[in-house]
Design an enzyme around this catalytic site. Structure first.
Site, PDB file in Angstrom:
ATOM      1  N   ASN A 231       0.854  -1.077   0.106  1.00  0.00           N
ATOM      2  CA  ASN A 231       0.115   0.151   0.148  1.00  0.00           C
ATOM      3  C   ASN A 231       0.980   1.533  -0.056  1.00  0.00           C
ATOM      4  O   ASN A 231       1.445   1.690   1.099  1.00  0.00           O
ATOM      5  CB  ASN A 231      -0.974  -0.077   1.188  1.00  0.00           C
TER       6      ASN A 231
ATOM      7  N   ASP B 268      -7.400   4.133  -0.774  1.00  0.00           N
ATOM      8  CA  ASP B 268      -7.983   3.012  -0.245  1.00  0.00           C
ATOM      9  C   ASP B 268      -9.355   2.746  -0.374  1.00  0.00           C
ATOM     10  O   ASP B 268     -10.070   3.809  -0.147  1.00  0.00           O
ATOM     11  CB  ASP B 268      -7.508   2.871   1.228  1.00  0.00           C
TER      12      ASP B 268
ATOM     13  N   ASP C  32      -6.217 -13.296 -20.506  1.00  0.00           N
ATOM     14  CA  ASP C  32      -7.288 -14.379 -19.729  1.00  0.00           C
ATOM     15  C   ASP C  32      -8.157 -15.220 -20.403  1.00  0.00           C
ATOM     16  O   ASP C  32      -8.554 -14.610 -21.302  1.00  0.00           O
ATOM     17  CB  ASP C  32      -8.094 -13.264 -18.655  1.00  0.00           C
TER      18      ASP C  32
ATOM     19  N   GLU D 192      -3.313 -17.645 -21.244  1.00  0.00           N
ATOM     20  CA  GLU D 192      -3.680 -18.620 -20.172  1.00  0.00           C
ATOM     21  C   GLU D 192      -4.278 -19.709 -20.868  1.00  0.00           C
ATOM     22  O   GLU D 192      -5.499 -19.873 -20.745  1.00  0.00           O
ATOM     23  CB  GLU D 192      -4.531 -17.778 -19.186  1.00  0.00           C
TER      24      GLU D 192
ATOM     25  N   ASP E 278      -4.287 -18.467  -9.183  1.00  0.00           N
ATOM     26  CA  ASP E 278      -5.350 -19.517  -9.338  1.00  0.00           C
ATOM     27  C   ASP E 278      -5.006 -20.908  -8.633  1.00  0.00           C
ATOM     28  O   ASP E 278      -5.654 -21.800  -8.956  1.00  0.00           O
ATOM     29  CB  ASP E 278      -5.402 -19.654 -11.050  1.00  0.00           C
TER      30      ASP E 278
END
Length: 453
Positions: free
Chosen positions: A15, A21, A193, A222, A289
């Site tokens: 962060n 945030d 993806d 992928e 994943d």
């Protein structure tokens, strides 16, 4: 060939700007859940460039950074905007500039099979139905309904992820504009993806566009299984090499196969593709994943050390999933997406040091980057070895995945007789071998030997 990748899940890395945030944000280090946020952002990645430089990696793969409501960002709300909880376009450009200044390339995650249900075109379709100019962008029935079951095509039946219709030329043109926009910002490639769920005839068009804008761009798909169809030179340069990961898990992490079967599996994978493609494969031990590799090893560092040695000495492009280098653990999503540990007292220093050493050797030694691969030693149990050869550089990589000391004796070809020196995990004395290379391999050990002449 010259690249070592590092994958970052942005919300969980660092962060760097608490002012962006999302609300609510959870305390750093708390257990990850499907829908919680921790405040990691692009400013955080930028601030940690010195860490990446010190580790030695020279390319980043970022999970999606475009505007989306979730923590994972695979539910795109706006393809042309940085997600506000990650920063803004200026933050992105500053990060990219500093990465390139540090010699680190960047590839972005392209999620083009589906949008999120908050994407502007889908929202218009929900609101206006058959009156929407975007009714052809999705395969749907009218009136469009999400509950109790969506009546439109979506990814894995999830109502929040409506699938784009690539048979519609407006969709194709729009996605190509998105691709051109981000490629022209100076990125070094794309990770795509679920590209197998998009019409296959789209990807040659995508490739031509990307390679026209950046001939050096690296395109990774992928694909979880045999990828020969995707690697014929008209679609992708590489794919995420999950079949190789399966072999590494079976041999090193779980001891489910002997060295002979492991070598047969590796030979079969190399036979699927050209040598050029094999050297471009995106070789990984884990990702966002999958279970963390150390978790699959039941926390046994020695198993992971051997897998890392293999990853960095085998043909292909090695990839580290953030935190694996310091011994982070985790079950499948969301547990594999924990926040990065920055307290060095909690690091596995042996894993970290070994990873750094292996990255350095990989970048220094041509034989490890692009050398010929030859099996040197195969046993009916857990002893395995191979040569990597490039011009005058000759390397011998040996593994003993047994609980016992194993004696190794290898007949040396005339061009390999002479002086050898161990260069990993420690630098050893020079040893002269005439006809045979002979050594006692300690239990659960791996090493690299280099020919001195």
């Amino acid at each position: 060939e010259n690249t070592v990748f590092y994958q970052i899940f942005p919300d969980r890395f660092f962060n760097g700007d608490p002012t962006n945030d999302p609300s609510p944000v959870r305390p750093w280090g708390e257990k990850p859940e499907l829908f919680n946020f921790f405040g990691g952002d692009l400013a955080g990645i930028r601030k940690k460039i010195p860490y990446l430089e010190d580790l030695g990696v020279n390319a980043l793969y970022l999970n999606p950074i475009f505007d989306a409501p979730s923590n994972h960002k695979y539910d795109t709300r706006d393809y042309l905007r940085i997600s506000p909880d990650f920063g803004d376009f200026r933050t992105y450009l500053n990060m990219l500039k500093d990465l390139h200044r540090a010699g680190i390339k960047l590839i972005l995650d392209g999620v083009f099979n589906h949008t999120g249900d908050q994407f502007w075109a889908f929202r218009d379709l929900m609101r206006r139905g058959k009156g929407s100019p975007y009714q052809q962008w999705y395969n749907c029935h009218f009136p469009v309904t999400q509950f109790p079951k969506p009546n439109y095509e979506c990814w894995w039946g999830l109502e929040t992820l409506p699938k784009l219709n690539f048979a519609d030329q407006e969709v194709v043109r729009y996605i190509l504009r998105v691709v051109a926009f981000w490629t022209l910002t100076g990125i070094d490639g794309w990770r795509l993806d679920v590209p197998n769920e998009v019409r296959a005839d789209f990807w040659p068009i995508f490739r031509r566009l990307v390679k026209t804008l950046n001939p050096e761009a690296y395109i990774v798909g992928e694909i979880w299984d045999d990828a020969a169809f995707w690697l014929q030179g008209d679609k992708f340069d590489s794919v995420m090499n999950y079949p190789l990961r399966d072999l590494i898990i079976s041999f090193f992490a779980k001891k489910e196969m002997n060295a002979d079967r492991f070598d047969q599996g590796l030979t079969g994978l190399r036979a699927r593709y050209s040598e050029k493609v094999t050297r471009s494969m995106f070789n990984l031990l884990g990702s966002h994943d999958t279970q963390r590799f150390l978790t699959i090893c039941h926390g046994e560092r020695r198993r992971m050390l051997l897998a890392l040695l293999f990853l960095f000495t085998y043909p292909g492009v090695p990839v580290i999933y953030y935190g694996d280098e310091i011994g982070m653990t985790g079950e499948k999503d969301p547990d594999c997406r924990k926040t990065m540990i920055w307290d060095e007292a909690q690091w596995d220093k042996e894993l970290y040091t070994s990873t750094k050493d292996l990255i350095r050797l990989r970048k220094e030694k041509d034989a490890l980057k692009r050398g010929e691969f030859r099996t040197a030693l195969v046993s009916q149990h857990g002893v395995y070895g191979y040569w990597r050869i490039a011009d005058r550089e000759r390397m011998l990589i040996l593994f003993n995945r047994q609980d016992s000391m194993e004696q190794v004796s290898l007949l040396l070809a005339p061009g390999m007789r002479g002086t050898w020196k161990q260069i990993f995990p420690v630098k050893g004395e020079e040893v002269k071998y005439n006809d045979h290379f002979q050594i006692n391999l300690p239990p659960w050990s791996g090493m690299i030997w280099e020919y001195q002449g």
